[in-house]
Write an enzyme that holds these catalytic residues in place. Sequence first.
Site, PDB file in Angstrom:
ATOM      1  N   LYS A  75       0.847  -1.201   0.000  1.00 18.14           N
ATOM      2  CA  LYS A  75       0.000   0.000   0.000  1.00 18.14           C
ATOM      3  C   LYS A  75       0.881   1.249   0.000  1.00 18.14           C
ATOM      4  CE  LYS A  75      -3.710  -2.489   2.278  1.00 18.14           C
ATOM      5  NZ  LYS A  75      -4.410  -2.854   3.499  1.00 18.14           N
ATOM      6  N   GLN A 119      -4.112  -1.433   9.804  1.00 18.91           N
ATOM      7  CA  GLN A 119      -4.104  -2.750   9.171  1.00 18.91           C
ATOM      8  C   GLN A 119      -4.716  -3.795  10.108  1.00 18.91           C
ATOM      9  OE1 GLN A 119      -3.290  -3.299   6.008  1.00 18.91           O
ATOM     10  NE2 GLN A 119      -3.593  -5.506   6.125  1.00 18.91           N
ATOM     11  N   ASP A 142     -10.750   3.063   4.827  1.00 12.06           N
ATOM     12  CA  ASP A 142     -11.165   1.665   4.737  1.00 12.06           C
ATOM     13  C   ASP A 142     -12.685   1.557   4.689  1.00 12.06           C
ATOM     14  OD1 ASP A 142      -9.358  -0.437   4.589  1.00 12.06           O
ATOM     15  OD2 ASP A 142      -8.745  -0.215   6.673  1.00 12.06           O
TER      16      ASP A 142
HETATM   17  N1  GUN Z   1      -6.473  -6.662   6.162  1.00 18.34           N
HETATM   18  C1  GUN Z   1      -6.765  -7.326   5.013  1.00 18.34           C
HETATM   19  N2  GUN Z   1      -7.394  -6.524   4.137  1.00 18.34           N
HETATM   20  C2  GUN Z   1      -7.494  -5.312   4.729  1.00 18.34           C
HETATM   21  C3  GUN Z   1      -8.071  -4.080   4.331  1.00 18.34           C
HETATM   22  O1  GUN Z   1      -8.609  -3.917   3.218  1.00 18.34           O
HETATM   23  N3  GUN Z   1      -7.983  -3.067   5.249  1.00 18.34           N
HETATM   24  C4  GUN Z   1      -7.410  -3.235   6.472  1.00 18.34           C
HETATM   25  N4  GUN Z   1      -7.395  -2.186   7.298  1.00 18.34           N
HETATM   26  N5  GUN Z   1      -6.886  -4.376   6.876  1.00 18.34           N
HETATM   27  C5  GUN Z   1      -6.931  -5.404   6.013  1.00 18.34           C
END
Ligand code: GUN
Length: 306
Positions: A75, A119, A142
């Site tokens: 990311k 995350q 998110d």
């Molecule tokens: N863990 C796996 N996919 C995601 C996501 O799209 N956002 C977040 N915050 N954690 C994740």
Amino acid sequence: MELGLLSMMENKIKWIHCTLIALTAQIIDGIHVAKYVKSRIMKKIYCLKAENMEPCLATVLVGDNLASATYVKNKQRAAVELGMKTMDLRLPSNCTQSELIELIKSLNEDVTVHGILVQLPLPVHLDTYIITNTIKPLKDVDGLTTTNMGLLVSGRGCLKPCTPVGILELLDHYGINVSGLHVVIVNRSQLVGKPLAFLFLERNATVTICHSKSNDILKEIKDADLVITGVGNREKFTLTGEMITNGSIVVDVGITRYKGKLGGDVDYPSVAQKASWITPVPGGVGPMTVCMLLNNTLIAASLSKA
Ligand code: GUN
């Protein structure tokens, strides 16, 4: 010798039959679509910078889960590639809930930060609901806060969860219209299954969510025009060709290591013989999730100006 040659030719003919005739599914290519979406995002970043606005994404990683660290790195890298500012914040796995809340609150107050992502999953001693809802909804890239989820369910979503929106973007790119289709989602998470169900409903699909306690998943899948699967454990669930109806569309959100290789929930060779469209893993939904996170950060930056 002649027999050997004959057998080689037979094998070649079988191979041609398998690849050219039996494999019918068209590939939904997430890498290709992601490139296209990224160029769109890059242009928008350029425009915002021209207005003296530098979009900034802050990621928060708690602990040292290897998969989570890789996702965060991807990311961060994608954001930097497109010219976005980033902050990469880390806390040890034994940090307290108050420490994490304090960090999020300081990011909420920081006017140079437009998007905040914590995350997931978090270490078990931390309450995911409370942590997620500490993020200011306008910076919740998110789309997981109760406010943003509520807006989404009400048909007024603005910052929407990245994987579901990425899936819609993929389907749109290939002109796949879901109106009237029976969509079966094998996943009931906050991140994927629940928001996706509402987004499909908005597009006039008939939606079924399946999970580990569903009575007859096989029956639901056989009845589906579009199957979205996101289990991530091949021992628990593998979607095979014989489970689907000819011509159905298959989107694989699962990501797992199986027989030493990175893959999804789908037994690709058998499913590709029966499906009309299919997403590969890797190279399907994954690249779109990252794109949509960057897109949400741009939306959040624009909202901060209003
Ligand atoms: N863990 C796996 N996919 C995601 C996501 O799209 N956002 C977040 N915050 N954690 C994740």
